[in-house]
Design a protein around this motif. Structure first.
Motif, PDB file in Angstrom:
ATOM      1  N   PHE A 165       8.352  14.147 -12.229  1.00 52.09           N
ATOM      2  CA  PHE A 165       7.459  13.125 -11.695  1.00 52.09           C
ATOM      3  C   PHE A 165       6.064  13.185 -12.300  1.00 52.09           C
ATOM      4  O   PHE A 165       5.567  14.247 -12.652  1.00 52.09           O
ATOM      5  N   GLY A 166       5.447  12.021 -12.360  1.00 50.50           N
ATOM      6  CA  GLY A 166       4.069  11.928 -12.777  1.00 50.50           C
ATOM      7  C   GLY A 166       3.130  12.213 -11.612  1.00 50.50           C
ATOM      8  O   GLY A 166       3.575  12.457 -10.491  1.00 50.50           O
ATOM      9  N   PRO A 167       1.820  12.146 -11.873  1.00 46.80           N
ATOM     10  CA  PRO A 167       0.835  12.474 -10.846  1.00 46.80           C
ATOM     11  C   PRO A 167       0.657  11.396  -9.795  1.00 46.80           C
ATOM     12  O   PRO A 167       0.069  11.645  -8.748  1.00 46.80           O
ATOM     13  N   GLY A 168       1.134  10.175 -10.074  1.00 50.51           N
ATOM     14  CA  GLY A 168       1.082   9.114  -9.075  1.00 50.51           C
ATOM     15  C   GLY A 168      -0.162   8.246  -9.140  1.00 50.51           C
ATOM     16  O   GLY A 168      -1.195   8.633  -9.704  1.00 50.51           O
ATOM     17  N   THR A 169      -0.038   7.066  -8.566  1.00 47.50           N
ATOM     18  CA  THR A 169      -1.151   6.125  -8.384  1.00 47.50           C
ATOM     19  C   THR A 169      -1.222   5.740  -6.920  1.00 47.50           C
ATOM     20  O   THR A 169      -0.222   5.297  -6.341  1.00 47.50           O
ATOM     21  N   ARG A 170      -2.402   5.915  -6.342  1.00 46.22           N
ATOM     22  CA  ARG A 170      -2.574   5.541  -4.939  1.00 46.22           C
ATOM     23  C   ARG A 170      -3.093   4.117  -4.855  1.00 46.22           C
ATOM     24  O   ARG A 170      -4.131   3.797  -5.427  1.00 46.22           O
ATOM     25  N   SER A 211       0.836  -1.209   0.000  1.00 45.87           N
ATOM     26  CA  SER A 211       0.000   0.000   0.000  1.00 45.87           C
ATOM     27  C   SER A 211       0.864   1.250   0.000  1.00 45.87           C
ATOM     28  O   SER A 211       1.933   1.287   0.616  1.00 45.87           O
ATOM     29  N   GLY A 212       0.399   2.269  -0.688  1.00 49.99           N
ATOM     30  CA  GLY A 212       1.137   3.527  -0.729  1.00 49.99           C
ATOM     31  C   GLY A 212       0.886   4.260  -2.022  1.00 49.99           C
ATOM     32  O   GLY A 212      -0.109   4.020  -2.713  1.00 49.99           O
TER      33      GLY A 212
END
Lengths: 111, 114
Positions: free
Chosen positions: A102-107, A86-87
């Motif tokens: 950096f990209g916007p990320g995946t939670r 998780s993270g």
């Protein structure tokens, strides 16, 4: 202009299930690509890097794997998720300079 | 071994006040230093970078940072903060091995009060 896209935006998965996260960079040729993991409220840990198609190096072992099937695509995956996965997962790119973008990320939430 | 230390986990300032976020690094080679900002549930954005030359570097949104080799520091400053500056700020050291390695500080969470 270069753009970096990550998918999905968020995932909720069960322990033991498979996972695939993706990252696409447009507008840059042959970038270096990176995967990072960030625990909630924590700092970033570099997971993988790739300097060319088909070549991926692991920085830390977290029961994850990565692949670069195309010049502009980076995939993070595992066959069996753990709670500790998780993270927040971030993809980044760089060229010959020292900074990374950096990209916007995946939670990811693993239950 | 290389490392980055941000001694302040949380900083709270009033809107319009000045700001300094502290960063100390440890690296035997030539340091390439950055400050990144992370807004809630978003990726990281590059605020500014230092490679060489003038020790004071300017970044976006009125931020600046000062490099000190003697103190192994790279502190971030802003003359007057706005509520929208509330975010987590990371000090980052870049080094090349056979790839570009980034060493992140633990981050400082900035809260700007009205």
């Amino acid at each position: 202009a270069q753009t970096i896209h990550q998918w999905p935006v968020a995932e909720i998965k069960a322990v033991g299930s498979p996972l695939s996260l993706g990252c696409t960079i447009k507008g840059k040729s042959s970038p270096n690509l990176y995967w990072y993991w960030q625990a909630t409220g924590g700092t970033l840990q570099q997971l993988f890097y790739s300097i060319t198609v088909g070549q991926v190096e692991s920085v830390v072992q977290l029961n994850l794997s990565a692949s670069r099937p195309k010049d502009d695509q980076f995939i993070l995956s595992t066959e069996k998720l753990l709670l500790s996965h998780s993270g927040f997962y971030l993809c980044a790119w760089s060229l010959v300079s020292y900074e990374q973008y950096f990209g916007p990320g995946t939670r990811l939430t693993v239950l | 071994a290389q490392s980055v230390t941000q001694p302040d986990a949380r900083v709270t300032v009033s809107e319009g006040a000045s700001l300094q976020l502290r960063c100390k690094y440890s690296y035997s080679g030539t340091p390439y230093l950055f400050w990144y900002v992370q807004y809630p549930r978003q990726g990281l954005q590059l605020l500014l970078k230092y490679y060489s030359g003038d020790p004071v570097v300017q970044g976006v949104n009125g931020f600046e940072a000062e490099f000190s080799k003697s103190n192994s520091s790279f502190h971030l400053r802003k003359a007057s903060v706005h509520w929208s500056d509330s975010a987590v700020y990371f000090c980052v050291l870049s080094a090349w091995s056979n790839y570009n390695v980034l060493y992140f500080g633990s981050g400082t969470k900035l809260t700007v009060e009205p």
